[in-house]
Write a protein that holds these residues in place. Structure first.
Motif, short mmCIF file in Angstrom:
data_model
loop_
_atom_site.label_atom_id
_atom_site.label_comp_id
_atom_site.label_asym_id
_atom_site.label_seq_id
_atom_site.Cartn_x
_atom_site.Cartn_y
_atom_site.Cartn_z
N LEU A 80 -5.18 -0.24 -5.58
CA LEU A 80 -5.17 -0.29 -4.11
C LEU A 80 -6.12 -1.36 -3.57
CD1 LEU A 80 -5.24 3.52 -3.33
CD2 LEU A 80 -3.33 1.99 -2.87
N ALA A 81 -7.20 -1.63 -4.29
CA ALA A 81 -8.28 -2.50 -3.79
C ALA A 81 -7.82 -3.85 -3.24
CB ALA A 81 -9.33 -2.70 -4.88
N PRO A 82 -6.93 -4.60 -3.87
CA PRO A 82 -6.55 -5.92 -3.31
C PRO A 82 -5.83 -5.84 -1.97
CG PRO A 82 -5.82 -5.72 -5.61
CD PRO A 82 -6.31 -4.39 -5.19
N TYR A 83 -5.29 -4.68 -1.63
CA TYR A 83 -4.51 -4.55 -0.39
C TYR A 83 -5.28 -3.89 0.74
CZ TYR A 83 -0.96 -5.56 -3.82
OH TYR A 83 -0.23 -6.13 -4.83
N LEU A 84 -6.50 -3.44 0.46
CA LEU A 84 -7.28 -2.76 1.51
C LEU A 84 -8.10 -3.72 2.33
CD1 LEU A 84 -8.40 0.37 -0.51
CD2 LEU A 84 -6.65 0.23 1.25
N PHE A 139 -5.89 16.26 -10.65
CA PHE A 139 -7.20 16.61 -10.11
C PHE A 139 -7.54 15.92 -8.79
CE2 PHE A 139 -7.53 16.94 -14.76
CZ PHE A 139 -7.75 18.30 -14.85
N ALA A 140 -6.81 14.90 -8.44
CA ALA A 140 -7.09 14.15 -7.21
C ALA A 140 -5.79 13.86 -6.49
CB ALA A 140 -7.80 12.84 -7.56
N ARG A 141 -5.90 13.68 -5.20
CA ARG A 141 -4.73 13.32 -4.39
C ARG A 141 -5.13 12.22 -3.42
NH1 ARG A 141 -3.26 19.31 -2.69
NH2 ARG A 141 -5.27 18.97 -1.79
N PHE A 142 -4.20 11.34 -3.17
CA PHE A 142 -4.39 10.33 -2.14
C PHE A 142 -3.60 10.80 -0.93
CE2 PHE A 142 -5.52 7.96 -5.89
CZ PHE A 142 -6.55 7.16 -5.46
N LEU A 143 -4.29 10.95 0.18
CA LEU A 143 -3.67 11.44 1.41
C LEU A 143 -3.75 10.36 2.47
CD1 LEU A 143 -5.49 14.90 1.54
CD2 LEU A 143 -3.23 14.44 0.59
N VAL A 144 -2.74 10.32 3.33
CA VAL A 144 -2.77 9.42 4.48
C VAL A 144 -2.98 10.29 5.71
CG1 VAL A 144 -1.52 7.71 5.82
CG2 VAL A 144 -1.27 7.77 3.33
N GLN A 145 -4.09 10.09 6.37
CA GLN A 145 -4.46 10.88 7.53
C GLN A 145 -4.20 10.08 8.80
OE1 GLN A 145 -8.68 11.58 8.08
NE2 GLN A 145 -8.26 13.67 8.73
N LEU A 203 0.82 -1.21 0.00
CA LEU A 203 0.00 0.00 0.00
C LEU A 203 0.86 1.26 0.00
CD1 LEU A 203 -2.93 -0.86 2.42
CD2 LEU A 203 -3.13 -0.12 0.05
N LEU A 204 1.86 1.29 0.86
CA LEU A 204 2.71 2.48 0.93
C LEU A 204 3.49 2.68 -0.37
CD1 LEU A 204 3.95 2.26 4.62
CD2 LEU A 204 2.28 3.85 3.65
N GLY A 205 3.91 1.59 -0.99
CA GLY A 205 4.61 1.69 -2.27
C GLY A 205 3.73 2.26 -3.36
N ILE A 206 2.49 1.80 -3.43
CA ILE A 206 1.55 2.32 -4.43
C ILE A 206 1.26 3.80 -4.16
CG2 ILE A 206 -0.82 2.18 -5.31
CD1 ILE A 206 -0.66 -0.87 -4.72
N LEU A 207 1.02 4.15 -2.90
CA LEU A 207 0.72 5.54 -2.56
C LEU A 207 1.88 6.48 -2.88
CD1 LEU A 207 -1.22 5.00 0.77
CD2 LEU A 207 -2.16 5.81 -1.40
N ARG A 208 3.12 6.02 -2.67
CA ARG A 208 4.28 6.84 -3.02
C ARG A 208 4.37 7.07 -4.53
NH1 ARG A 208 6.78 4.35 1.40
NH2 ARG A 208 7.42 2.56 0.17
N GLY A 209 3.91 6.11 -5.30
CA GLY A 209 3.98 6.21 -6.75
C GLY A 209 2.90 7.05 -7.40
#
Length: 154
Positions: free
Chosen positions: A150-154, A104-110, A92-98
């Motif tokens: 991301l779906a398979p890792y959530l 128009f969109a951002r993936f954020l880790v809160q 997950l962290l690897g995909i999010l870093r990439g």
């Protein structure tokens, strides 16, 4: 000297604003054409909710008199702790870093765990329904391939 009835009627609304809108600023009050002091209430932010790709999305639109700000967000999922699933966490962290340079969109880790999909747009004047639909479509089109990754890792 008597006080006109219209001026007395403004007093309860002044008291109402005093309870909820402190501190006052010069733009908090307006003078009506009749010479009565009134409250300048800014438009309340609009909140909308919808479902797309099995995710509950939220929309908030605020207007400050000149510019509208529209924010769209959805909770995508959670990053597991290392003790729970080190492999899923690493993936997950690897995909999010990439996927950091989206337009128009951002993936954020809160809070280190919660993954949010977020989009923000600014419009001169009040945002129209067409503006909101356009922003939503652009954000979803851009994010959809990454949501599938991301779906398979959530």
């Amino acid at each position: 000297m008597s006080v006109p009835a219209a001026r007395l009627q403004a007093m309860p609304s002044l008291a109402e604003v005093a309870e909820t809108a402190l501190p006052f600023n010069p733009d908090s009050f307006v003078m009506t054409p009749e010479g009565v002091l009134g409250i300048a209430k800014p438009p309340r932010p609009a909140r909308l909710h919808f479902m797309a790709d099995d995710l509950p999305f939220n929309v908030a639109v605020s207007f400050d008199g000149a510019v509208s700000v529209s924010q769209i967000w959805a909770e995508v999922g959670h990053i597991p702790y290392t003790a729970q699933s080190p492999e899923r966490r690493r993936q997950l962290l690897g995909i999010l870093r990439g996927i950091q340079d989206l337009r128009f969109a951002r993936f954020l880790v809160q809070g280190g765990q919660k993954i949010l999909l977020f989009s923000e747009a600014r419009y001169d004047g009040q945002a129209t329904p067409e503006d909101l639909i356009h922003q939503t479509v652009l954000a979803l089109q851009e994010a959809r391939p990454f949501l599938r990754m991301l779906a398979p890792y959530l």
